[in-house]
Design an enzyme around this catalytic site. Structure first.
Site, short mmCIF file in Angstrom:
data_model
loop_
_atom_site.label_atom_id
_atom_site.label_comp_id
_atom_site.label_asym_id
_atom_site.label_seq_id
_atom_site.Cartn_x
_atom_site.Cartn_y
_atom_site.Cartn_z
N ASP A 101 0.85 -1.18 0.00
CA ASP A 101 0.00 0.00 0.00
C ASP A 101 0.89 1.24 0.00
O ASP A 101 1.75 1.38 0.86
CB ASP A 101 -0.89 0.00 1.24
CG ASP A 101 -1.73 1.25 1.32
OD1 ASP A 101 -2.56 1.45 0.43
OD2 ASP A 101 -1.52 2.05 2.26
N GLU A 185 -2.27 -1.53 -5.45
CA GLU A 185 -3.58 -0.99 -5.80
C GLU A 185 -3.49 -0.37 -7.20
O GLU A 185 -2.44 0.10 -7.62
CB GLU A 185 -4.03 0.05 -4.78
CG GLU A 185 -3.00 1.11 -4.57
CD GLU A 185 -3.42 2.11 -3.52
OE1 GLU A 185 -4.59 2.14 -3.16
OE2 GLU A 185 -2.54 2.86 -3.08
N ASP A 281 -2.26 1.57 7.47
CA ASP A 281 -1.65 1.31 6.17
C ASP A 281 -1.30 -0.17 6.00
O ASP A 281 -1.39 -0.72 4.91
CB ASP A 281 -0.40 2.17 5.99
CG ASP A 281 -0.75 3.65 5.85
OD1 ASP A 281 -1.84 3.93 5.31
OD2 ASP A 281 0.03 4.50 6.28
#
Ligand SMILES: [Zn+2]
Length: 325
Positions: A101, A185, A281
């Site tokens: 992330d 992502e 996170d």
């Protein structure tokens, strides 16, 4: 070069780029390219019409030399040698999977619990950058003082970005070597899905004015990390999966409860249903990994065991001169 101009117009008409702009009179130049006739000899490069030019080669030039580009980046001259060589398609790798992330305050969080900070500008460097920028703005355009002040500023900026790039390359190489599947992502969908997450980095202090360089390094940074992971993983026979980032920071990795209230603070995750506690996170990275594994499993069942024959593949690697990767 006419070929570049042609390329620029094709890109423009096909909507990939804006209208081609004129070359600038100072600063970085697009460079010149030799499609043939270049030779390399230890520490010199033979450029047609120029002869032997000394260069610091960052690695050995192997394979057939294709295009050679020489460009000036505002401070130094670089030579990039493109080579063609036969590469054997790597076998599928068996190694652990990881989710990543790209946050804002913490630059990178991984599903195995690491928080990785990029070595961006320190507070001292930020102050010095501001000082040098002010000094530059007080000089008259085109003057010698102006050129010198600009150079000072560029050198400092370059030092910071070199440090970040070096760190990033080492990081992505390590990740690609040690993992069979990396999930990130999908940045194309990010601005839509991230709005609820809040992107404020330690509010209160005047972050906005101060950390402009840092912010730009971190923002472009994630896309660059993903790009590097993409090609490094494919060299090693591993896989990169992109998943939409929706709800990754609001979903509980333990019970699956999705709620905005799960996110107690910017960096703290606390599930309102089961009480699971964690760094926000890292929780997001875990959810990204889970989503990626689901995508990968689906993909695997759709095309059952189609073994790709090990065939020779063309691979061209850019070879840079002065800047070490
Ligand atoms: Zn929970």
């Amino acid at each position: 070069m006419l070929r570049d101009l042609d390329r620029a117009f094709v890109n423009f008409f096909e909507g990939r780029a804006s209208y081609p702009s004129h070359k600038r009179r100072s600063g970085p130049s697009p460079g010149i390219r030799w499609p043939q006739g270049v030779e390399v000899n230890g520490r010199c490069v033979w450029l047609p019409k120029l002869g032997w030019v000394k260069a610091r080669l960052s690695r050995k030039v192997e394979g057939v030399i294709k295009n050679t580009t020489v460009r000036f980046d505002g401070l130094q001259w670089h030579v990039a040698i493109q080579v063609e060589q036969e590469a054997i398609a790597p076998a599928k790798k068996k190694a652990p999977s990881i989710g990543i992330d790209g946050g804002v305050a913490v630059s990178i969080a991984t599903s195995d619990g690491q928080l990785i900070h990029l070595p961006v500008a320190t507070e001292f460097e930020e102050r010095r950058l501001g000082m040098l920028a002010r000094r530059l703005s007080r000089t008259e355009g085109g003057s010698r003082r102006n050129a010198r002040a600009r150079c000072r500023l560029l050198v400092l900026r370059r030092r910071i970005s070199d440090r970040v790039n070096d760190f990033r390359h080492k990081l992505t190489t390590r990740m690609a070597k040690n993992h069979g599947l990396v999930v990130v992502e999908d940045l194309a969908l990010r601005s839509l899905s991230r709005s609820g997450r809040g992107s404020d980095e330690s509010p209160g202090r005047n972050v906005a004015a101060k950390a402009r360089l840092n912010r730009s390094l971190l923002e472009q940074g994630h896309a660059e990390t993903v790009r590097q992971l993409g090609y490094k993983l494919s060299w090693l026979g591993a896989e990169l999966v992109k998943v939409p980032a929706a709800f990754t920071s609001q979903t509980c990795p333990q019970c699956g409860h999705v709620c905005t209230a799960n996110r107690a603070a910017r960096d703290r995750f606390q599930c309102v249903a089961c009480g699971y506690l964690g760094h926000a996170d890292i929780v997001a990275a875990k959810n990204i990994l889970a989503a990626g594994l689901a995508v990968s499993a689906r993909r695997g069942s759709r095309e059952p065991l189609k073994r790709e024959p090990a065939r020779l593949r063309r691979l061209s690697r850019r070879q840079a001169g002065i800047p070490a990767l």
